[in-house]
Design an enzyme around this catalytic site. Structure first.
Site, PDB file in Angstrom:
ATOM      1  N   THR A   1     -39.518  27.711  -8.996  1.00 56.05           N
ATOM      2  CA  THR A   1     -39.427  26.838  -7.829  1.00 56.05           C
ATOM      3  C   THR A   1     -39.891  25.735  -9.290  1.00 56.05           C
ATOM      4  O   THR A   1     -40.721  26.553 -10.133  1.00 56.05           O
ATOM      5  CB  THR A   1     -40.703  26.581  -6.651  1.00 56.05           C
ATOM      6  N   HIS A   2     -39.553  24.947  -8.892  1.00 60.16           N
ATOM      7  CA  HIS A   2     -39.691  23.875 -10.363  1.00 60.16           C
ATOM      8  C   HIS A   2     -39.199  24.314 -11.301  1.00 60.16           C
ATOM      9  O   HIS A   2     -39.306  24.546 -13.055  1.00 60.16           O
ATOM     10  CB  HIS A   2     -41.286  23.403 -11.126  1.00 60.16           C
TER      11      HIS A   2
ATOM     12  N   SER B   1       0.325  -1.156  -0.059  1.00 55.12           N
ATOM     13  CA  SER B   1       0.170   0.059   0.192  1.00 55.12           C
ATOM     14  C   SER B   1       0.894   1.179  -0.183  1.00 55.12           C
ATOM     15  O   SER B   1       0.301   2.527   0.446  1.00 55.12           O
ATOM     16  CB  SER B   1      -1.359   0.387   1.379  1.00 55.12           C
TER      17      SER B   1
ATOM     18  N   LYS C   1      -8.227   3.831   2.753  1.00 60.86           N
ATOM     19  CA  LYS C   1      -7.302   5.478   2.055  1.00 60.86           C
ATOM     20  C   LYS C   1      -7.102   5.635   1.108  1.00 60.86           C
ATOM     21  O   LYS C   1      -7.423   7.188   1.597  1.00 60.86           O
ATOM     22  CB  LYS C   1      -5.482   4.236   3.029  1.00 60.86           C
TER      23      LYS C   1
ATOM     24  N   SER D   1     -14.079  26.679 -27.147  1.00 65.87           N
ATOM     25  CA  SER D   1     -13.654  25.085 -28.037  1.00 65.87           C
ATOM     26  C   SER D   1     -12.884  24.892 -28.943  1.00 65.87           C
ATOM     27  O   SER D   1     -12.258  25.989 -29.635  1.00 65.87           O
ATOM     28  CB  SER D   1     -15.496  25.549 -28.131  1.00 65.87           C
TER      29      SER D   1
ATOM     30  N   GLU E   1     -18.948  22.595 -14.588  1.00 61.15           N
ATOM     31  CA  GLU E   1     -19.027  21.395 -14.814  1.00 61.15           C
ATOM     32  C   GLU E   1     -18.043  20.011 -14.306  1.00 61.15           C
ATOM     33  O   GLU E   1     -18.817  18.837 -13.865  1.00 61.15           O
ATOM     34  CB  GLU E   1     -18.967  20.853 -16.276  1.00 61.15           C
TER      35      GLU E   1
ATOM     36  N   ASN F   1      -0.923  -2.889  13.191  1.00 65.31           N
ATOM     37  CA  ASN F   1      -2.923  -2.060  13.605  1.00 65.31           C
ATOM     38  C   ASN F   1      -2.883  -0.870  14.091  1.00 65.31           C
ATOM     39  O   ASN F   1      -3.617  -0.095  13.577  1.00 65.31           O
ATOM     40  CB  ASN F   1      -3.531  -3.227  14.112  1.00 65.31           C
TER      41      ASN F   1
ATOM     42  N   LYS G   1     -17.419  29.568 -28.569  1.00 66.87           N
ATOM     43  CA  LYS G   1     -17.907  29.154 -27.210  1.00 66.87           C
ATOM     44  C   LYS G   1     -16.609  29.980 -25.939  1.00 66.87           C
ATOM     45  O   LYS G   1     -15.698  30.182 -25.895  1.00 66.87           O
ATOM     46  CB  LYS G   1     -17.717  27.793 -26.917  1.00 66.87           C
TER      47      LYS G   1
END
Ligand code: ARG
Length: 457
Positions: free
Chosen positions: A155-156, A23, A325, A277, A290, A110, A283
């Site tokens: 809302t929505h 590890s 880990k 882009s 994102e 341990n 763009k």
């Protein structure tokens, strides 16, 4: 490199099996904590008369020199070692000889790995808190600058009621402040020392766990040695706090992405936090936001990995636990970089006030205020609600909005309407009038900003 456990074996470990078992590539980042834990252990062994002071001094000097050399880049951590614990112990013995072989008295890997991980995560958690605070500060600055910026509240994802941009963005500050609370809470339970639990059952030596706990700035030591070496709840708790941070960052990112689209154009991101882009010259893409949204899944995934890893293992230590880990480190790395990129992205973002206002002006979002106007003149709310609905329909059919429908038309719906209605449904008035505690009104927004500023301090 000779294995720590070579004595019982006659054959070498298979090469692929060795790589599979090792590890070091993941846990070498805990070298500082491993050495700090070992120094505390050595001091305790001397204090308790388990090893001689002279040997203890040699061990401690050796450990400190290893730390210095790794820090300065003079000593490279060998990927041939099984893990960071084996590496440090082998290097110590190579440097100081036989005394190094006494360090592991009354200790096991341990409890060693459990203490290293708690120390490491404790420091990282504090760093995350600092990064959250920086983001909250950026949010607070935007709120401060946009107390009078009117935008549609949704809302929505349908235009609902007018709000200030400050009020909207401050909602994220509240989420992030709770995130800090969750991290601090997780750290509280994490901050107990498992060192001295040894392999699982404690030890026959007269150790002093209180002493090592104090030397390592723990609040105390874990009371059950089996739990001490097998508990990874602190990883789960921290990962769950990290997951919720990502939920919040992802929701914020989603709004930034929507807002910077041509369809919304509520904000303009700084060039430093957008990309172009390769084919479409026009763009300007919100890649950072994102990516933050996209990376949220891996942090959730890490939480699930850890929970799943733990659910079937009997007490006490099992090698499965080595998987803890990679998961938590990846979550920490991800959350930290997401916070580091989000804070300046928010700070440098320009809010396009004319556009947010124009969007708010189009959608009948002052309809509730028109209903409230009638209600305040004595009409029952349900009735006022119905009449306002009819007015909205009339406006849509006649290409009007509430703000420019003539008074004589209003009168046809109710004779309670007077000229003062126009002021009452003005968007700035609508926001100002929302005086309820925690609402979008200026007094409440000031109070929120004050609260957030206190938090940052
Ligand atoms: N690399 C191990 C881990 O991360 C350290 C503990 C090893 N203990 C053992 N009994 N093999 O879990």
């Amino acid at each position: 490199m000779e294995k720590l456990w070579a004595g019982r074996f006659t054959k070498e470990l298979d090469k692929i099996a060795f790589g599979f078992n090792s590890s070091i590539d993941v846990d070498s980042r805990m070298y500082r904590q491993d050495i700090t834990g070992s120094v505390a252990h050595a001091k305790m062994l001397v204090k308790q008369g388990i090893i001689d002071k002279s040997e203890g001094d040699v061990i401690i000097d050796g450990l400190n020199s290893i730390l210095e050399d790794i820090d300065s880049g003079k000593l490279e951590i060998s990927q041939e070692a099984e893990d960071i614990h084996s590496f440090v112990e082998a290097e110590l013995t190579a440097r100081v000889g036989d005394a190094g072989k006494r360090l592991h008295t009354a200790r096991s890997r341990n409890d060693q790995v459990a203490v290293d991980l708690r120390l490491y995560l404790r420091d990282e958690a504090i760093e995350v808190v600092g990064l959250i605070k920086a983001l909250v500060e950026a949010i607070c600055q935007q709120a401060d600058k946009n107390r009078d910026t009117i935008m549609p509240g949704y809302t929505h994802l349908q235009r609902a009621q007018p709000i200030s941009f400050a009020h909207h963005i401050l909602a994220y500050a509240m989420m992030l402040i709770r995130d800090v609370g969750r991290i601090e809470d997780a750290v509280k339970r994490m901050n107990l020392s498992p060192l001295g639990s040894c392999a699982l059952s404690g030890t026959t030596y007269n150790t002093d766990r209180e002493c090592t706990a104090r030397l390592l700035d723990f609040d105390g030591y874990t009371l059950n040695s089996i739990d001490g070496v097998s508990d990874r709840d602190f990883c789960v708790e921290l990962q769950s706090a990290l997951s919720l941070i990502m939920t919040h960052l992802s929701r914020l990112s989603e709004e930034i992405i929507l807002w910077s689209s041509w369809e919304f154009k509520f904000v303009e991101l700084d060039d430093s936090y957008t990309t172009g882009s390769s084919i479409m010259p026009q763009k300007k893409n919100p890649d950072m936001a994102e990516l933050v949204r996209g990376k949220t899944g891996r942090v959730y995934g890490n939480l699930m990995s850890t929970l799943t890893m733990l659910k079937g293992i009997p007490l006490a230590y099992n090698k499965d636990m080595q998987e803890d880990k990679e998961a938590i480190f990846d979550s920490l790395d991800t959350v930290k970089v997401c916070l580091q990129v989000t804070a300046p992205m928010i700070e440098t973002m320009t809010v396009l006030k004319e556009n947010t206002l124009a969007a708010a002006n189009k959608g009948f979002i002052n309809a509730t205020d028109l209903a409230d106007y009638l209600t305040k003149k004595g009409m029952p709310f349900r009735e006022a609600y119905k009449i306002t609905g009819q007015i909205v329909r009339f406006c849509i059919e006649n290409a009007l909005v509430l703000d420019n429908m003539p008074l004589d038309e209003y009168k046809k719906f109710s004779d309670m309407f007077e000229n003062d209605l126009y002021d009452e449904i003005n968007l700035f008035t609508c926001v100002k009038k929302r005086i309820s505690q925690g609402g979008t009104g200026p007094e409440s927004v000031d109070k929120q900003i004050e609260f957030v500023k206190q938090f940052i301090k």
